[in-house]
Design a protein around this motif. Structure first.
Motif, PDB file in Angstrom:
ATOM      1  N   ALA A 155      31.484 -13.322  20.130  1.00 16.52           N
ATOM      2  CA  ALA A 155      31.236 -12.802  18.778  1.00 16.52           C
ATOM      3  C   ALA A 155      29.777 -12.952  18.383  1.00 16.52           C
ATOM      4  O   ALA A 155      29.152 -13.996  18.629  1.00 16.52           O
ATOM      5  CB  ALA A 155      32.122 -13.526  17.767  1.00 16.52           C
ATOM      6  N   ALA A 156      29.249 -11.920  17.728  1.00 19.60           N
ATOM      7  CA  ALA A 156      27.875 -11.988  17.221  1.00 19.60           C
ATOM      8  C   ALA A 156      27.767 -12.949  16.050  1.00 19.60           C
ATOM      9  O   ALA A 156      26.700 -13.514  15.803  1.00 19.60           O
ATOM     10  CB  ALA A 156      27.402 -10.593  16.805  1.00 19.60           C
ATOM     11  N   ARG A 157      28.882 -13.151  15.344  1.00 15.73           N
ATOM     12  CA  ARG A 157      28.890 -14.074  14.204  1.00 15.73           C
ATOM     13  C   ARG A 157      30.055 -15.048  14.349  1.00 15.73           C
ATOM     14  O   ARG A 157      30.949 -15.112  13.509  1.00 15.73           O
ATOM     15  CB  ARG A 157      28.975 -13.277  12.892  1.00 15.73           C
ATOM     16  N   ALA A 158      30.014 -15.812  15.418  1.00 15.38           N
ATOM     17  CA  ALA A 158      31.078 -16.779  15.680  1.00 15.38           C
ATOM     18  C   ALA A 158      31.157 -17.846  14.598  1.00 15.38           C
ATOM     19  O   ALA A 158      32.210 -18.455  14.383  1.00 15.38           O
ATOM     20  CB  ALA A 158      30.864 -17.443  17.044  1.00 15.38           C
ATOM     21  N   VAL A 159      30.059 -18.080  13.891  1.00 14.94           N
ATOM     22  CA  VAL A 159      30.031 -19.101  12.849  1.00 14.94           C
ATOM     23  C   VAL A 159      30.946 -18.738  11.686  1.00 14.94           C
ATOM     24  O   VAL A 159      31.409 -19.626  10.954  1.00 14.94           O
ATOM     25  CB  VAL A 159      28.584 -19.319  12.352  1.00 14.94           C
ATOM     26  N   VAL A 160      31.227 -17.458  11.495  1.00 15.47           N
ATOM     27  CA  VAL A 160      32.149 -17.048  10.427  1.00 15.47           C
ATOM     28  C   VAL A 160      33.544 -17.548  10.760  1.00 15.47           C
ATOM     29  O   VAL A 160      34.074 -17.295  11.845  1.00 15.47           O
ATOM     30  CB  VAL A 160      32.162 -15.513  10.277  1.00 15.47           C
ATOM     31  N   ASP A 161      34.150 -18.286   9.838  1.00 16.46           N
ATOM     32  CA  ASP A 161      35.488 -18.839  10.036  1.00 16.46           C
ATOM     33  C   ASP A 161      36.358 -18.436   8.858  1.00 16.46           C
ATOM     34  O   ASP A 161      36.176 -18.928   7.743  1.00 16.46           O
ATOM     35  CB  ASP A 161      35.420 -20.361  10.168  1.00 16.46           C
ATOM     36  N   LEU A 162      37.292 -17.546   9.108  1.00 23.13           N
ATOM     37  CA  LEU A 162      38.153 -17.029   8.049  1.00 23.13           C
ATOM     38  C   LEU A 162      39.401 -17.886   7.844  1.00 23.13           C
ATOM     39  O   LEU A 162      40.169 -17.629   6.922  1.00 23.13           O
ATOM     40  CB  LEU A 162      38.572 -15.590   8.375  1.00 23.13           C
ATOM     41  N   PHE A 163      39.583 -18.889   8.699  1.00 25.32           N
ATOM     42  CA  PHE A 163      40.742 -19.772   8.583  1.00 25.32           C
ATOM     43  C   PHE A 163      40.299 -21.207   8.849  1.00 25.32           C
ATOM     44  O   PHE A 163      40.707 -21.846   9.809  1.00 25.32           O
ATOM     45  CB  PHE A 163      41.827 -19.330   9.580  1.00 25.32           C
ATOM     46  N   PRO A 164      39.430 -21.742   7.960  1.00 29.69           N
ATOM     47  CA  PRO A 164      38.860 -23.076   8.188  1.00 29.69           C
ATOM     48  C   PRO A 164      39.930 -24.165   8.173  1.00 29.69           C
ATOM     49  O   PRO A 164      40.863 -24.134   7.368  1.00 29.69           O
ATOM     50  CB  PRO A 164      37.878 -23.236   7.017  1.00 29.69           C
ATOM     51  N   ALA A 165      39.769 -25.131   9.073  1.00 30.14           N
ATOM     52  CA  ALA A 165      40.785 -26.163   9.280  1.00 30.14           C
ATOM     53  C   ALA A 165      41.093 -26.954   8.018  1.00 30.14           C
ATOM     54  O   ALA A 165      42.243 -27.326   7.767  1.00 30.14           O
ATOM     55  CB  ALA A 165      40.342 -27.104  10.404  1.00 30.14           C
ATOM     56  N   ASP A 166      40.068 -27.208   7.191  1.00 28.15           N
ATOM     57  CA  ASP A 166      40.294 -28.047   6.017  1.00 28.15           C
ATOM     58  C   ASP A 166      40.973 -27.315   4.868  1.00 28.15           C
ATOM     59  O   ASP A 166      41.271 -27.935   3.839  1.00 28.15           O
ATOM     60  CB  ASP A 166      38.968 -28.660   5.530  1.00 28.15           C
ATOM     61  N   HIS A 167      41.239 -26.031   5.025  1.00 25.82           N
ATOM     62  CA  HIS A 167      41.911 -25.284   3.950  1.00 25.82           C
ATOM     63  C   HIS A 167      43.135 -24.528   4.451  1.00 25.82           C
ATOM     64  O   HIS A 167      43.676 -23.687   3.725  1.00 25.82           O
ATOM     65  CB  HIS A 167      40.931 -24.290   3.315  1.00 25.82           C
ATOM     66  N   ARG A 168      43.594 -24.807   5.656  1.00 28.83           N
ATOM     67  CA  ARG A 168      44.648 -23.987   6.254  1.00 28.83           C
ATOM     68  C   ARG A 168      45.969 -24.050   5.494  1.00 28.83           C
ATOM     69  O   ARG A 168      46.642 -23.030   5.329  1.00 28.83           O
ATOM     70  CB  ARG A 168      44.844 -24.373   7.725  1.00 28.83           C
ATOM     71  N   ASP A 169      46.370 -25.213   5.050  1.00 32.75           N
ATOM     72  CA  ASP A 169      47.639 -25.331   4.331  1.00 32.75           C
ATOM     73  C   ASP A 169      47.608 -24.504   3.054  1.00 32.75           C
ATOM     74  O   ASP A 169      48.584 -23.805   2.732  1.00 32.75           O
ATOM     75  CB  ASP A 169      47.948 -26.794   4.007  1.00 32.75           C
ATOM     76  N   GLU A 170      46.499 -24.578   2.318  1.00 31.27           N
ATOM     77  CA  GLU A 170      46.410 -23.829   1.065  1.00 31.27           C
ATOM     78  C   GLU A 170      46.326 -22.329   1.336  1.00 31.27           C
ATOM     79  O   GLU A 170      46.915 -21.530   0.601  1.00 31.27           O
ATOM     80  CB  GLU A 170      45.207 -24.292   0.253  1.00 31.27           C
ATOM     81  N   ILE A 171      45.621 -21.941   2.377  1.00 29.20           N
ATOM     82  CA  ILE A 171      45.543 -20.517   2.736  1.00 29.20           C
ATOM     83  C   ILE A 171      46.928 -19.989   3.085  1.00 29.20           C
ATOM     84  O   ILE A 171      47.336 -18.914   2.616  1.00 29.20           O
ATOM     85  CB  ILE A 171      44.564 -20.308   3.906  1.00 29.20           C
ATOM     86  N   ASP A 172      47.678 -20.745   3.898  1.00 33.06           N
ATOM     87  CA  ASP A 172      49.032 -20.312   4.261  1.00 33.06           C
ATOM     88  C   ASP A 172      49.916 -20.191   3.025  1.00 33.06           C
ATOM     89  O   ASP A 172      50.728 -19.251   2.916  1.00 33.06           O
ATOM     90  CB  ASP A 172      49.655 -21.292   5.244  1.00 33.06           C
TER      91      ASP A 172
END
Length: 315
Positions: free
Chosen positions: A151-168
């Protein structure tokens, strides 16, 4: 009095629309633990710019910088009796990978006994000549994490570990009440089924509007997949869901926070280029003839996604 159904096999006796499940749910894995290892130029996406489920994946591919890694072909937004078709036009094209005339050929090449609806998005494996996945939920996670080596922008994280429960948690609410809620209203074939969908839809929009009065994004300090999932419905709402699907209690543009939030996401680098309102209106009004028998595509409404919004003050 009941009306005819857009998809009869997904309509129950009470007039409710029950969306079919995803048929193919294999995974591409960066660690090689599946039959589909992460590789550049091995996989190809079949999408439609009109479809909100496919739009999620188009956005993720853009934000992650995977355009040179995973190819993409869009179908004609005008879906006929044979389903999604590959044709030459403005923003869609013939299939350069397999020469398929219709998307259903990809499904039947993968499973000759498949009898469900042929949906987008589809991730096609050029090596095994089969569909890996037609699950937008899974594909969103795959594109976010499994192709980072390319990925050209691998740093972009749409499912960050510290917010996964709230995102789900918020994803589940948005899917049931909003993403699928507009379809349950629009495809309802009885008055009760329609009202049972519209009431929770607007109650949820009200709650989201209140949530967004205190924060720029739905979860955490940055754009996540939760925002993408909500955005694809919001950006279609005033153009098609408000009128065509009779979700007309209020327009998104009139909400004090959802309206600016919609513009904020649209103006996020890379997102605007994924939005094709012409495809959206052509598909919904032109092909849902059970709902719009004349097939007339309205000229309006006038949409403004470019007005600057001061939502960055909520960071």
């Amino acid at each position: 009095m009941a009306s005819s159904a857009q998809f009869p096999d997904e309509q129950n006796d009470d007039g409710n629309f029950d969306r079919q499940g995803d048929a193919f749910r294999d995974w591409v894995r960066a660690d090689g633990s599946s039959d589909y290892p992460a590789e550049s130029d091995r996989y190809h996406l079949y999408v439609c710019y009109a479809c909100p489920w496919a739009h999620r994946i188009i956005i993720a591919r853009e934000l992650k910088g995977l355009q040179h890694v995973i190819g993409l072909t869009a179908v004609d937004p005008w879906r006929d009796d044979h389903g999604w078709a590959f044709r030459e036009g403005d923003g869609f094209s013939a299939d350069p990978i397999n020469g398929f005339a219709y998307l259903k050929e990809a499904y039947l090449a993968t499973d000759p006994d498949y009898r469900g609806r042929h949906t987008v998005p589809v991730l096609w494996d050029k090596h095994t000549q089969r569909i890996v996945s037609n699950s937008d939920d899974d594909l969103l996670r795959m594109l976010n994490a499994e192709f980072n080596a390319f990925a050209a922008r691998a740093v972009v994280d749409l499912f960050p570990a510290d917010h996964r429960d709230e995102i789900d948690r918020i994803n589940a609410i948005i899917y049931e009440k909003v993403n699928n809620g507009v379809y349950r209203a629009g495809f309802a074939t009885t008055q009760d089924a329609y009202e049972d969908a519209v009431a929770p839809l607007f109650a949820t929009l009200d709650a989201l509007d209140d949530r967004l009065s205190r924060r720029r994004y739905l979860v955490g300090p940055r754009l996540t997949e939760a925002d993408i999932r909500l955005f694809v419905t919001l950006v279609r709402f005033d153009a098609v869901y408000h009128g065509h699907f009779k979700c007309n209690v209020q327009q998104i543009a009139d909400y004090p926070n959802l309206g600016p939030y919609l513009r904020d996401i649209y103006q996020h680098p890379g997102v605007a280029d994924t939005v094709r309102i012409d495809h959206i209106k052509t598909h919904y009004y032109g092909t849902h003839l059970e709902i719009n028998p004349t097939g007339i595509i309205p000229v309006g409404p006038e949409l403004d996604f470019d007005t600057p919004t001061p939502r960055d003050r909520l960071d």
